[in-house]
Design a protein around this motif. Structure first.
Motif, PDB file in Angstrom:
ATOM      1  N   ASN A 200       1.002   3.719  -3.261  1.00  0.00           N
ATOM      2  CA  ASN A 200       0.275   5.322  -3.129  1.00  0.00           C
ATOM      3  C   ASN A 200       1.234   6.257  -3.050  1.00  0.00           C
ATOM      4  OD1 ASN A 200      -2.533   4.642  -2.414  1.00  0.00           O
ATOM      5  ND2 ASN A 200      -1.862   3.779  -0.211  1.00  0.00           N
ATOM      6  N   VAL A 201       2.405   6.028  -2.923  1.00  0.00           N
ATOM      7  CA  VAL A 201       3.417   7.054  -2.867  1.00  0.00           C
ATOM      8  C   VAL A 201       3.932   7.234  -4.266  1.00  0.00           C
ATOM      9  CG1 VAL A 201       6.225   7.452  -2.669  1.00  0.00           C
ATOM     10  CG2 VAL A 201       4.898   6.771  -0.494  1.00  0.00           C
ATOM     11  N   ILE A 202       3.886   6.180  -5.323  1.00  0.00           N
ATOM     12  CA  ILE A 202       4.000   6.261  -6.639  1.00  0.00           C
ATOM     13  C   ILE A 202       2.764   6.939  -7.392  1.00  0.00           C
ATOM     14  CG2 ILE A 202       4.530   5.066  -8.702  1.00  0.00           C
ATOM     15  CD1 ILE A 202       5.719   2.709  -7.301  1.00  0.00           C
ATOM     16  N   LYS A 203       1.681   6.569  -6.960  1.00  0.00           N
ATOM     17  CA  LYS A 203       0.416   7.272  -7.601  1.00  0.00           C
ATOM     18  C   LYS A 203       0.503   8.812  -7.165  1.00  0.00           C
ATOM     19  CE  LYS A 203      -2.858   3.650  -7.687  1.00  0.00           C
ATOM     20  NZ  LYS A 203      -3.376   3.638  -8.888  1.00  0.00           N
ATOM     21  N   MET A 204       0.791   9.114  -6.060  1.00  0.00           N
ATOM     22  CA  MET A 204       0.908  10.525  -5.511  1.00  0.00           C
ATOM     23  C   MET A 204       1.888  11.478  -6.175  1.00  0.00           C
ATOM     24  SD  MET A 204      -0.445  10.667  -1.449  1.00  0.00           S
ATOM     25  CE  MET A 204       0.919   9.604  -1.011  1.00  0.00           C
TER      26      MET A 204
ATOM     27  N   LEU B 164       6.291  -9.025  -4.909  1.00  0.00           N
ATOM     28  CA  LEU B 164       7.153  -8.496  -4.210  1.00  0.00           C
ATOM     29  C   LEU B 164       7.069  -8.244  -2.784  1.00  0.00           C
ATOM     30  CD1 LEU B 164      10.374  -8.402  -4.257  1.00  0.00           C
ATOM     31  CD2 LEU B 164      10.166  -5.977  -5.007  1.00  0.00           C
ATOM     32  N   SER B 165       5.963  -7.638  -2.431  1.00  0.00           N
ATOM     33  CA  SER B 165       5.459  -7.158  -1.170  1.00  0.00           C
ATOM     34  C   SER B 165       5.418  -8.356  -0.293  1.00  0.00           C
ATOM     35  CB  SER B 165       4.464  -6.189  -1.238  1.00  0.00           C
ATOM     36  OG  SER B 165       4.547  -4.872  -1.735  1.00  0.00           O
ATOM     37  N   THR B 166       4.951  -9.187  -0.602  1.00  0.00           N
ATOM     38  CA  THR B 166       4.291 -10.484  -0.020  1.00  0.00           C
ATOM     39  C   THR B 166       5.757 -11.533   0.340  1.00  0.00           C
ATOM     40  OG1 THR B 166       2.138 -10.551  -0.722  1.00  0.00           O
ATOM     41  CG2 THR B 166       3.277 -12.846   0.131  1.00  0.00           C
ATOM     42  N   LYS B 167       6.624 -11.521  -0.728  1.00  0.00           N
ATOM     43  CA  LYS B 167       7.817 -12.124  -0.307  1.00  0.00           C
ATOM     44  C   LYS B 167       8.648 -11.575   0.696  1.00  0.00           C
ATOM     45  CE  LYS B 167       8.005 -14.325  -5.088  1.00  0.00           C
ATOM     46  NZ  LYS B 167       7.988 -15.718  -4.707  1.00  0.00           N
ATOM     47  N   ILE B 168       8.633 -10.041   0.472  1.00  0.00           N
ATOM     48  CA  ILE B 168       9.603  -9.501   1.733  1.00  0.00           C
ATOM     49  C   ILE B 168       8.954  -9.844   2.905  1.00  0.00           C
ATOM     50  CG2 ILE B 168      10.068  -7.224   2.377  1.00  0.00           C
ATOM     51  CD1 ILE B 168      10.170  -6.016  -0.442  1.00  0.00           C
ATOM     52  N   ALA B 169       7.579  -9.603   3.115  1.00  0.00           N
ATOM     53  CA  ALA B 169       6.941  -9.827   4.374  1.00  0.00           C
ATOM     54  C   ALA B 169       7.221 -11.187   4.947  1.00  0.00           C
ATOM     55  CB  ALA B 169       5.416  -9.635   4.224  1.00  0.00           C
ATOM     56  N   TYR B 170       7.093 -12.267   4.093  1.00  0.00           N
ATOM     57  CA  TYR B 170       7.624 -13.415   4.814  1.00  0.00           C
ATOM     58  C   TYR B 170       9.037 -13.425   5.143  1.00  0.00           C
ATOM     59  CZ  TYR B 170       3.411 -16.262   3.799  1.00  0.00           C
ATOM     60  OH  TYR B 170       1.940 -16.593   3.782  1.00  0.00           O
ATOM     61  N   TRP B 171       9.925 -12.773   4.431  1.00  0.00           N
ATOM     62  CA  TRP B 171      11.313 -12.879   4.782  1.00  0.00           C
ATOM     63  C   TRP B 171      11.724 -12.128   6.077  1.00  0.00           C
ATOM     64  CZ3 TRP B 171      15.104  -9.111   4.949  1.00  0.00           C
ATOM     65  CH2 TRP B 171      16.415  -9.447   5.140  1.00  0.00           C
TER      66      TRP B 171
ATOM     67  N   GLY C 224       0.934  -1.159   0.129  1.00  0.00           N
ATOM     68  CA  GLY C 224       0.033   0.098  -0.069  1.00  0.00           C
ATOM     69  C   GLY C 224       0.704   1.319  -0.025  1.00  0.00           C
ATOM     70  N   SER C 225       1.998   1.428   0.905  1.00  0.00           N
ATOM     71  CA  SER C 225       2.855   2.393   0.730  1.00  0.00           C
ATOM     72  C   SER C 225       3.572   2.709  -0.456  1.00  0.00           C
ATOM     73  CB  SER C 225       3.803   2.313   1.810  1.00  0.00           C
ATOM     74  OG  SER C 225       3.289   2.015   3.089  1.00  0.00           O
TER      75      SER C 225
END
Length: 249
Positions: free
Chosen positions: A125-129, A205-212, A121-122
């Motif tokens: 949203n940062v890229i969109k804004m 990628l976000s989920t892979k990082i979260a598991y790591w 989400g971060s």
């Protein structure tokens, strides 16, 4: 250019964090968890395609051709993508409630999901804004990347990781739903193909990082928190549907 710089910076930060703990072949935070660089290939390629698509005339032509091809077959717009984006990660909780246990208990999988959602989400949203990519329907300038697609693929990877040891078909079904979400974002004229590709890469990628990073988060933040309770509630602000998560520990 700001958008591209932010994405490149995000990628470099991820690789820098991984590099601090790397062995030649993989990353290891404990005896039971390793992170292999090969896991980065697909999401990184998807994100790279989306980034290149911001400037490449060839990929912009593909965006336009895809839009025109889909528009030829559009009868009525549908809103299924507003709901399907959440179905992938909600399936994990539904399967557990039905007695089909995944890899982690409620506490651990909720920490992982919350971490993945925060990262995804971060980033989106940062890229969109900071971006200025006009949507295909010409309503707003925050087309890149697709947040719905990022959410769906984040959940698909979450479903795959939790149930790959039970049956790979759970993960396959999750990815099919996520791909369908991306398609309907284009079908509804809300996103270009490159937006969807980048969203998918960010979600995975976000989920892979979260598991790591889960062992580290659990050890430092939730070390003495044995009980973790939460609720997921639907949200509607008059224009958009969404989900809210409340966690108490």
């Amino acid at each position: 250019m700001k958008k591209i710089s932010l994405i490149i910076l995000f990628s470099l930060m991820v690789l820098n964090v991984f590099g601090q703990y790397t062995s030649p072949d993989s990353l290891s935070v404990n005896k039971n968890m390793k992170f292999k660089y090969k896991a980065l290939i697909i999401p990184t390629a998807l994100i790279a395609y989306g980034v290149i698509g911001l400037e490449s005339n060839t990929l912009k032509d593909i965006n336009t051709d895809t839009k025109e091809e889909i528009n030829e077959h559009i009868d009525n717009k549908v809103t299924i993508d507003d709901f399907s984006q959440y179905s992938t990660f909600l399936s994990v909780y539904a399967l557990n409630a039905a007695g089909i246990k995944g890899k982690h208990n409620f506490k651990d999988r909720t920490i992982i999901l919350a971490s993945a959602y925060l990262i995804m989400g971060s980033t989106v949203n940062v890229i969109k804004m900071t971006g200025n990519e006009l949507r295909p329907d010409r309503t707003t300038n925050n087309s890149f990347p697709s947040g719905h697609t990022a959410t769906a693929f984040m959940g698909a990877e979450f479903l795959y990781q939790e149930y790959k040891d039970v049956s790979v078909w759970y993960g396959v079904s999750g990815y099919l739903v996520a791909a369908g979400t991306g398609f309907f974002r284009m079908y509804n004229d809300r996103h270009w193909f490159s937006d969807v590709a980048a969203g998918a890469g960010i979600g995975i990628l976000s989920t892979k990082i979260a598991y790591w990073i889960h062992p580290l988060i659990k050890k430092t933040i939730f070390k003495k928190k044995e009980n973790l309770n939460g609720v997921i509630m639907p949200i509607y602000n008059g224009k958009q549907y969404g989900l809210g998560m409340s966690v108490s520990f």
